[in-house]
Design a protein around this motif. Sequence first.
Motif, PDB file in Angstrom:
ATOM      1  N   LYS A  80       0.813  -1.221   0.000  1.00 41.60           N
ATOM      2  CA  LYS A  80       0.000   0.000   0.000  1.00 41.60           C
ATOM      3  C   LYS A  80       0.842   1.265   0.000  1.00 41.60           C
ATOM      4  CE  LYS A  80      -4.042  -2.251   1.816  1.00 41.60           C
ATOM      5  NZ  LYS A  80      -4.815  -2.655   2.982  1.00 41.60           N
ATOM      6  N   LYS A  81       2.090   1.129   0.493  1.00 45.77           N
ATOM      7  CA  LYS A  81       2.999   2.288   0.444  1.00 45.77           C
ATOM      8  C   LYS A  81       3.362   2.632  -0.991  1.00 45.77           C
ATOM      9  CE  LYS A  81       5.226   1.649   4.897  1.00 45.77           C
ATOM     10  NZ  LYS A  81       6.313   0.967   5.574  1.00 45.77           N
ATOM     11  N   THR A 103      -4.264  16.313   2.190  1.00 47.56           N
ATOM     12  CA  THR A 103      -3.307  16.420   3.298  1.00 47.56           C
ATOM     13  C   THR A 103      -3.319  15.142   4.125  1.00 47.56           C
ATOM     14  OG1 THR A 103      -3.763  18.778   3.390  1.00 47.56           O
ATOM     15  CG2 THR A 103      -2.636  17.846   5.280  1.00 47.56           C
ATOM     16  N   PHE A 104      -4.530  14.665   4.393  1.00 46.72           N
ATOM     17  CA  PHE A 104      -4.671  13.448   5.192  1.00 46.72           C
ATOM     18  C   PHE A 104      -3.990  12.262   4.495  1.00 46.72           C
ATOM     19  CE2 PHE A 104      -7.147   9.572   6.055  1.00 46.72           C
ATOM     20  CZ  PHE A 104      -6.877   9.449   7.400  1.00 46.72           C
ATOM     21  N   ILE A 105      -4.263  12.113   3.197  1.00 41.09           N
ATOM     22  CA  ILE A 105      -3.672  10.987   2.450  1.00 41.09           C
ATOM     23  C   ILE A 105      -2.139  11.099   2.446  1.00 41.09           C
ATOM     24  CG2 ILE A 105      -3.490   9.911   0.140  1.00 41.09           C
ATOM     25  CD1 ILE A 105      -6.178   9.387   1.501  1.00 41.09           C
ATOM     26  N   ARG A 107      -0.243  12.524   4.627  1.00 36.71           N
ATOM     27  CA  ARG A 107       0.304  12.213   5.957  1.00 36.71           C
ATOM     28  C   ARG A 107       0.256  10.714   6.233  1.00 36.71           C
ATOM     29  NH1 ARG A 107      -1.561  16.255  10.581  1.00 36.71           N
ATOM     30  NH2 ARG A 107       0.183  15.260  11.640  1.00 36.71           N
ATOM     31  N   MET A 108      -0.752  10.044   5.652  1.00 35.89           N
ATOM     32  CA  MET A 108      -0.804   8.586   5.812  1.00 35.89           C
ATOM     33  C   MET A 108       0.404   7.938   5.131  1.00 35.89           C
ATOM     34  SD  MET A 108      -3.468   7.657   7.515  1.00 35.89           S
ATOM     35  CE  MET A 108      -2.964   9.046   8.473  1.00 35.89           C
ATOM     36  N   HIS A 109       0.903   8.604   4.088  1.00 35.60           N
ATOM     37  CA  HIS A 109       2.081   8.084   3.378  1.00 35.60           C
ATOM     38  C   HIS A 109       3.365   8.698   3.939  1.00 35.60           C
ATOM     39  CE1 HIS A 109       0.391   5.622   0.078  1.00 35.60           C
ATOM     40  NE2 HIS A 109      -0.686   6.355   0.306  1.00 35.60           N
ATOM     41  N   SER A 110       3.254   9.315   5.109  1.00 37.44           N
ATOM     42  CA  SER A 110       4.401   9.922   5.800  1.00 37.44           C
ATOM     43  C   SER A 110       5.171  10.889   4.913  1.00 37.44           C
ATOM     44  CB  SER A 110       5.357   8.840   6.319  1.00 37.44           C
ATOM     45  OG  SER A 110       4.655   7.940   7.112  1.00 37.44           O
TER      46      SER A 110
ATOM     47  N   VAL B 351      -6.249  19.369   9.874  1.00 38.45           N
ATOM     48  CA  VAL B 351      -5.673  18.058   9.520  1.00 38.45           C
ATOM     49  C   VAL B 351      -4.155  18.120   9.313  1.00 38.45           C
ATOM     50  CG1 VAL B 351      -7.775  17.120   8.488  1.00 38.45           C
ATOM     51  CG2 VAL B 351      -6.188  18.365   7.072  1.00 38.45           C
ATOM     52  N   ASP B 360       3.009  10.801  14.223  1.00 39.68           N
ATOM     53  CA  ASP B 360       2.436  11.733  13.233  1.00 39.68           C
ATOM     54  C   ASP B 360       1.199  11.152  12.557  1.00 39.68           C
ATOM     55  OD1 ASP B 360       2.761  14.333  11.953  1.00 39.68           O
ATOM     56  OD2 ASP B 360       2.964  13.138  10.121  1.00 39.68           O
ATOM     57  N   VAL B 361       1.248   9.863  12.259  1.00 39.43           N
ATOM     58  CA  VAL B 361       0.109   9.226  11.591  1.00 39.43           C
ATOM     59  C   VAL B 361      -1.116   9.222  12.512  1.00 39.43           C
ATOM     60  CG1 VAL B 361      -0.736   6.960  10.869  1.00 39.43           C
ATOM     61  CG2 VAL B 361       1.408   7.813   9.978  1.00 39.43           C
ATOM     62  N   ALA B 364      -2.506  12.615  12.576  1.00 41.63           N
ATOM     63  CA  ALA B 364      -3.227  12.923  11.325  1.00 41.63           C
ATOM     64  C   ALA B 364      -4.622  12.305  11.348  1.00 41.63           C
ATOM     65  CB  ALA B 364      -2.442  12.405  10.129  1.00 41.63           C
ATOM     66  N   ALA B 368      -8.076  14.428  11.527  1.00 42.53           N
ATOM     67  CA  ALA B 368      -9.042  14.259  10.426  1.00 42.53           C
ATOM     68  C   ALA B 368     -10.376  13.782  10.982  1.00 42.53           C
ATOM     69  CB  ALA B 368      -8.502  13.256   9.412  1.00 42.53           C
ATOM     70  N   LEU B 445      -6.861   1.499   2.471  1.00 38.67           N
ATOM     71  CA  LEU B 445      -5.826   1.578   1.426  1.00 38.67           C
ATOM     72  C   LEU B 445      -4.545   2.248   1.930  1.00 38.67           C
ATOM     73  CD1 LEU B 445      -8.027   2.558  -1.654  1.00 38.67           C
ATOM     74  CD2 LEU B 445      -6.701   0.456  -1.401  1.00 38.67           C
ATOM     75  N   SER B 446      -4.618   2.857   3.100  1.00 37.97           N
ATOM     76  CA  SER B 446      -3.430   3.575   3.574  1.00 37.97           C
ATOM     77  C   SER B 446      -2.404   2.606   4.155  1.00 37.97           C
ATOM     78  CB  SER B 446      -3.832   4.602   4.638  1.00 37.97           C
ATOM     79  OG  SER B 446      -4.350   3.920   5.739  1.00 37.97           O
ATOM     80  N   PRO B 447      -1.119   2.924   3.964  1.00 37.29           N
ATOM     81  CA  PRO B 447      -0.078   2.017   4.451  1.00 37.29           C
ATOM     82  C   PRO B 447       0.222   2.251   5.927  1.00 37.29           C
ATOM     83  CG  PRO B 447       0.915   3.839   3.271  1.00 37.29           C
ATOM     84  CD  PRO B 447      -0.564   4.089   3.269  1.00 37.29           C
ATOM     85  N   VAL B 448      -0.782   2.126   6.734  1.00 30.98           N
ATOM     86  CA  VAL B 448      -0.639   2.475   8.150  1.00 30.98           C
ATOM     87  C   VAL B 448      -1.014   1.266   8.992  1.00 30.98           C
ATOM     88  CG1 VAL B 448      -1.648   3.915   9.954  1.00 30.98           C
ATOM     89  CG2 VAL B 448      -1.189   4.882   7.723  1.00 30.98           C
TER      90      VAL B 448
END
Lengths: 258, 610
Positions: A80-81, A103-105, A107-110, B351, B360-361, B364, B368, B445-448
Amino acid sequence: MPTDLAIQTKALTRTFGSFVAVHQVDLKVERGSFYGFLGPNGAGKSTTIKMLTGLLARTSGQISVLGCDPRDPSQALEMKKRIGVVPEDLALFENLTAREHLTFIGRMHSMEKKMLSGRIDELLPLFDLEKDEAKLTIEYSHGMKKKLSLAAALLPDPDLLFLDEPFEGVDAVASQTIRKILTSFAARGSTIFITSHVLEIVERICDQVGIIVGGKLVEQTSLAELGSGGSLEQRFIEVVGTNPDQAGNLSWLGEGSK
Amino acid sequence: MNWGHLKSILWMRWRIRFNQIRRASKLSNVLFALIAIVASVVSIGGFAFALGTGIDELPGATPFAVLLTWTGLSCLFLFGWTMGLITDLQRSDSMSMHNLLHLPVSLSWVFLFNYISSFVSISIVLFVPAMLGLCLAMTIVMGPMMLISFPILLAFLVMVTALTYQLRSWLARLMEDKRKGRSVVAMITFGFVLLLQMPNLMNMSRSNSRRADTSALDEQIDALVRPSASDTEASAIYKDESSRLRSERLERRESTRNAAEAKNKSIITLGTMIIPAGWMAYGIQGAFGGRALPGFLCFLGMASIGVFSLRRAFAKTMSAVLGTEIAKKQRSSPKEKSQDSASNPNRILLVERSLPWVDDVVSAIGFANLRSILRAPEAKILLVSPIILLAFAAVMLSNRAPTNGPSMFAPVFALGATMMGLITLTGLIQNQFGFDRAGFRALILSPVPRHDILRGKNLGIAPFALTFGFLALLGLQFFSPQDFTHFLGSLPQLGSAFLIMCLVGNISSIVFPMRLKEHGMKAANANFKTSFWQFLSVFLVPLALSPLLIPFGIEQLVKGANWADYVPVYLSLHILGLACVLLIYWKATKAQGDLMQDREQKLLDELTRS
């Protein structure tokens, strides 16, 4: 399933009760290619994309996306990264604005803050979303949502893009913009996996195509090879099995002038 | 419109209803059938009961009793009607005129048909038969003069339905703007809840003034010292004085009650005379008292409002359907203004913010989530309940008789206050992904790591939970103070309670997710299991928080020890408790993250299915 391919599936199958949506599909998508995944409505295109991106579990078969198996939790995060996705029903937070969502997306990808805001500043005007920045995504038209979804997929500069009908509901200008972006995206070695009903566009931008009918992959070839046997539309109609000659044969249309 | 059109429209409405029933779960269909049976029984029973009781009781009834009965019936009807209105606003399958514009059908007939269809509602089915029964009983008992009650009832129904139909057309147009529409639902629900609770609040605050009326006498009675039995003279004086004060108190209570009753009577009479919703009761009371004029005037007034509203609703609907309002809308568009404020490049978005010492995640996701909650009207509706509950608690506490010093159980009350503040947020905490809908896909879908998603979600709710909890504690401290160290101890207790709630809420959100519909708090795909769990979880909260009573128990156990006077046992134990709960939370959310990963497909299926 270690592989050099960007996407590879073996006997990929998905059933919903007794209905087989995707049946024994063996996909091979080379890295750096622009792959058009075609099929009539309900053929199993979106189901396949969902399985490839981890949005839907497979019933059986194997998947490798950038060498990762989306079913394995640790590999799924790694995958997903490196991917960007525009799913069929999109993936937007309805109570956020376009900038907030991006912005949120990011930040999810650092992503680093400066780079993130710089890319958002480029993406919003490019997709003509800048003037509607105050709106929440729930207030967007379908086309605007699609553009925002694509912007979100492009934002982290992924190695592989999955786009489910990216041109559907998008105006002609935006469609051209998207085509240009995708072409330059593919030109630098990234892979694109796209489904579309607009065969002319697929013919113009893709280099590989796969055609799925009734859940089965009936054709997988390069466009160059396909071109030698006629147009993509011709081939598509051949494999889908519809007879276009019958289309005008409505009983009341053949009864002379009105 | 010809007969064929009418038949087609009827058929279409039937198909819409049929498809709804077919798509619903078996349990919903069983419930629907049960409700239909109960409604039929209540409807027929209501008619028979009103007729029988009316014939039996009306001969001896006063006009005010008649007024009160009809006012009660009107209020019940209006309550049911308003509930129906809110439900209707959230429904999207009504017969839209837009869908018929291109067809060769008379729109005025469609409008009329739509209006008449609006009569088929549960409140009409439940209450109108009882009202008809009472009208019939009045006619039988009081003679032909009371025949006027039938047209008055009809005028009342036309007025209410036409007025709300007009309101509904206006609201429906507002709802076309999704942002406004969601706020409209939130505001209506908020206003409705507040309106319903108003009598309760008034009643509670009034009982306080009643007690205050005799408090001086109460004190005097309490101050009387009973002499020893041997002192007969003093005993006699005591007896006399005591009985004098008691009878004086009784008299004062009686006179207060009588005054209140007289006041209520005049308020109700005046209210029914002034407010159109009360005209039916006022007119029928007038006729019952032998005066036809008030009844006639009320009929005329209600019928006029009804006809005027219907005409206006028709004109407005037509202009909206035919697009004559578009130019007006465009002139007054506030878009430009809002765009200016949004495109301020120096503004830091919520956000974009980060929290110190927080990943940080997680920050975020937390911000949000907070941003979404602040904007989502369904979340705002949920946040209304703590405010109302806090207001109730404040009124109740202010009504309590004053006590001397803090109660020994004050810390238990504090936990109760904390619990109350948190329980009202169960809708948010127990169903954390319910508001995300399609946005949930973005999370998946996020890589978290999934535990970070859970922690971020919990963080987003923290400001509300901690604020409400703190306000509840502060209110309690104001009205019923506890020791300062106990008060301080209840602050880390609040933190622990919130984290425990989050752990329970995370499990609930993962195992029993429930997607909420766009325009309200209704579950889009609720099944019995999920609904039952959501209901049950409210009662499980006290159980989950019960370990937080341990510091209080320990404090009671060590109370006798010398050192206990110098060590704030309660406070220290709660600080220690918070540290332990934090550690448990950290470990447990990791496991919950794995559980979420395992159930990702099910969650997606439940939360994003359209």
